[in-house]
Enzyme design. Sequence first.
Site, short mmCIF file in Angstrom:
data_model
loop_
_atom_site.label_atom_id
_atom_site.label_comp_id
_atom_site.label_asym_id
_atom_site.label_seq_id
_atom_site.Cartn_x
_atom_site.Cartn_y
_atom_site.Cartn_z
N GLU A 112 49.87 -11.59 -10.18
CA GLU A 112 49.89 -11.23 -8.64
C GLU A 112 49.58 -9.99 -8.09
O GLU A 112 49.69 -9.81 -6.96
CB GLU A 112 51.40 -11.90 -8.16
CG GLU A 112 51.75 -13.22 -8.73
CD GLU A 112 50.60 -14.17 -8.05
OE1 GLU A 112 50.65 -14.19 -6.66
OE2 GLU A 112 50.34 -15.05 -8.73
N ARG A 154 22.80 0.97 -9.98
CA ARG A 154 21.51 1.19 -9.64
C ARG A 154 21.25 1.73 -8.10
O ARG A 154 19.84 1.91 -7.81
CB ARG A 154 21.01 -0.64 -9.38
CG ARG A 154 21.69 -1.43 -8.44
CD ARG A 154 21.39 -2.90 -8.60
NE ARG A 154 19.99 -3.17 -8.67
CZ ARG A 154 19.31 -2.98 -7.46
NH1 ARG A 154 20.11 -2.94 -6.32
NH2 ARG A 154 18.19 -3.34 -7.24
#
Length: 232
Positions: A112, A154
């Site tokens: 959780e 990237r």
Amino acid sequence: MKIDIVSIFPEYLAPLNLSLVGKAISDGVIDLNVHDLRSVTSDKHQTVDDSPYGGGPGMVMKAEPWGDLLDQLVTQDSVLVVPTPSGQHFTQTMSAELANESHLIFACGRYEGIDSRVMQHFASRIKVREVSIGDYVLAGGEAAVLVIVEALARLIPGVLGNSESAVDDSFAEGEMANLLEGQVYTKPPVWRDLEVPEVLRGGNHAAIAAWRRASAQARTAQYRPDLLSDSE
Ligand code: ADE
């Protein structure tokens, strides 16, 4: 850039050694280390979770192991990134912001989630960003970290080669901002009776740019009309 990832499933992060991120690691552009949260536990069962205060289903990750391990990693330049479905939406803009940092620490929660005091405590020492990659619930933060690290890597200078480029990407800034990338083609010019649009095979750069813009607009209208401005 230095990246530390903390998880109870360190092997989950192994794909980061492949492809683009893997090359950035072997080129020395990214210094990436994965840490097992259980390495700082001292009990026989290497406990990292407990039942939630206030009751309810599931388990919550305990503050102590997180605090102990993060204390070893945090410096004044670190940014702590916590993937969670209750976080701020991850976008290309956030990806570029993270790509500009010198040290990212990813805390992969399971169950959780992590005791909220961990984020509260470290927010008083360093920048903390709770980040959701979409409106769905994963079993843990690891898959989200794979997504986030690939997206930001990237954008780090030197990671993409000259022949590749992030400028035309969907969601990139610039001329095609807020448009999805349109259709793309390569050789052969005819495949299964389907032809590459004539204009792309000619040398008229203005006509090609106009075609690409129209293609991007059509795709955006189809899949993401919410992104279109009134002038589009
Ligand atoms: N952990 C579980 N679900 C997630 C999501 N959608 N984004 C980021 N982390 C998560």
